[in-house]
Write a protein that holds these residues in place. Structure first.
Motif, short mmCIF file in Angstrom:
data_model
loop_
_atom_site.label_atom_id
_atom_site.label_comp_id
_atom_site.label_asym_id
_atom_site.label_seq_id
_atom_site.Cartn_x
_atom_site.Cartn_y
_atom_site.Cartn_z
N PRO A 112 0.80 -1.23 0.00
CA PRO A 112 0.00 0.00 0.00
C PRO A 112 0.83 1.29 0.00
CG PRO A 112 0.22 -0.82 2.23
CD PRO A 112 1.03 -1.74 1.36
N GLU A 113 2.06 1.22 -0.50
CA GLU A 113 2.92 2.41 -0.44
C GLU A 113 2.40 3.51 -1.35
OE1 GLU A 113 6.42 2.41 1.04
OE2 GLU A 113 7.13 0.41 0.55
N ILE A 173 9.04 0.53 8.29
CA ILE A 173 9.71 -0.48 7.46
C ILE A 173 9.30 -1.88 7.91
CG2 ILE A 173 11.97 -1.46 6.84
CD1 ILE A 173 13.08 1.39 6.96
N GLU A 174 9.30 -2.10 9.23
CA GLU A 174 8.89 -3.42 9.76
C GLU A 174 7.48 -3.77 9.31
OE1 GLU A 174 8.89 -3.66 14.05
OE2 GLU A 174 11.01 -3.12 14.10
N LEU A 175 6.59 -2.78 9.40
CA LEU A 175 5.19 -3.03 9.04
C LEU A 175 5.07 -3.35 7.55
CD1 LEU A 175 2.26 -3.00 10.17
CD2 LEU A 175 2.09 -0.66 9.32
N MET A 176 5.77 -2.62 6.71
CA MET A 176 5.72 -2.88 5.27
C MET A 176 6.22 -4.29 4.96
SD MET A 176 4.24 -0.55 3.61
CE MET A 176 3.20 -0.24 5.00
N GLU A 177 7.27 -4.70 5.69
CA GLU A 177 7.80 -6.06 5.44
C GLU A 177 6.77 -7.13 5.81
OE1 GLU A 177 12.53 -5.01 5.93
OE2 GLU A 177 11.51 -6.02 7.57
N GLU A 178 5.90 -6.79 6.78
CA GLU A 178 4.85 -7.75 7.15
C GLU A 178 3.68 -7.71 6.16
OE1 GLU A 178 3.61 -7.74 11.42
OE2 GLU A 178 5.37 -6.46 11.60
#
Ligand code: SF4
Ligand code: SF4
Length: 203
Positions: free
Chosen positions: A62-63, A148-153
């Motif tokens: 969702p970036e 960043i952590e959330l995007m990786e998830e």
């Protein structure tokens, strides 16, 4: 091999306002803290900021990114008269560290992309380069790491989510904030709710 720089390292870092870093963009990522800080800085509602100045990145949902305009895909915030950034005080992390590229933000490690054409041999410390920028790096580093952590998830699972789930996550990521309340608290609250959604807790 590329030299890894830390905050104490010195490198050829000087800005000549050549504007090159603000052309051929459309790839400057916007995180929730940027949504809040830039909307407040521009004195406009969050929805207006998102609709006017940002767009989604196909394949990287969702970036979202800042719009690039015209043939040169120039960043919409580049001032054509003096080539200065119109949101300099609140610009996104990618722009704060440029031409450095983070290799490990947790440990403040970077490489120099050497994208700036610099004639002078003057050396500047990495710390001065990134933190001289209205303290944005220090101020937003922790929240950026959480992002960043959330995007990786989220990203590996994104296409398996229903449309409803995707829309709810986008709302929580970028829209459901109050510009008058504490930014960090609201972002952490929404991240928690997003994790509940991702892992199907009460959704
Ligand atoms: S490319 Fe480098 S020198 Fe040119 S405006 Fe950007 S930061 Fe400054
Ligand atoms: S936000 Fe500012 S520094 Fe970043 S690309 Fe746009 S005009 Fe350039």
């Amino acid at each position: 091999m590329e030299e890894i720089l830390n905050l104490k390292s010195k490198a050829k870092l000087n800005c000549t306002l050549c504007e090159k870093c603000c052309e051929y963009r459309g790839d400057i990522k916007i995180t929730p803290i940027n949504v809040l800080e830039i909307s407040k800085f521009l004195k406009i509602p969050i929805n207006e900021f998102l609709n006017k100045y940002t767009e989604e990145v196909k394949g990287e949902e969702p970036e979202i990114v800042i719009k690039g305009i015209g043939e040169k895909k120039e960043c919409i915030f580049n001032n054509r008269e003096n080539y200065k950034c119109q949101i300099n005080r609140v610009k996104p992390m990618q722009c704060v560290v440029f031409p450095l590229v983070p290799v490990d933000i947790k440990r403040d490690l970077f490489i120099n992309s050497k994208a700036c054409k610099i004639e002078s041999d003057k050396q500047t410390s990495v710390d001065k380069w990134i933190n001289g920028n209205h303290n944005i790096y220090k101020r937003n580093k922790n929240i950026y790491l959480k992002w960043i952590e959330l995007m990786e998830e989220i990203q590996p699972k994104w296409n398996s989510f229903s449309k409803d789930k995707q829309n709810r996550i986008k709302e929580l990521l970028f829209r459901e904030y109050n510009l008058k309340q504490n930014y960090e608290k609201q972002i952490f609250r929404n991240i928690k709710e997003i994790r509940n959604i991702i892992y199907n807790i009460n959704f």
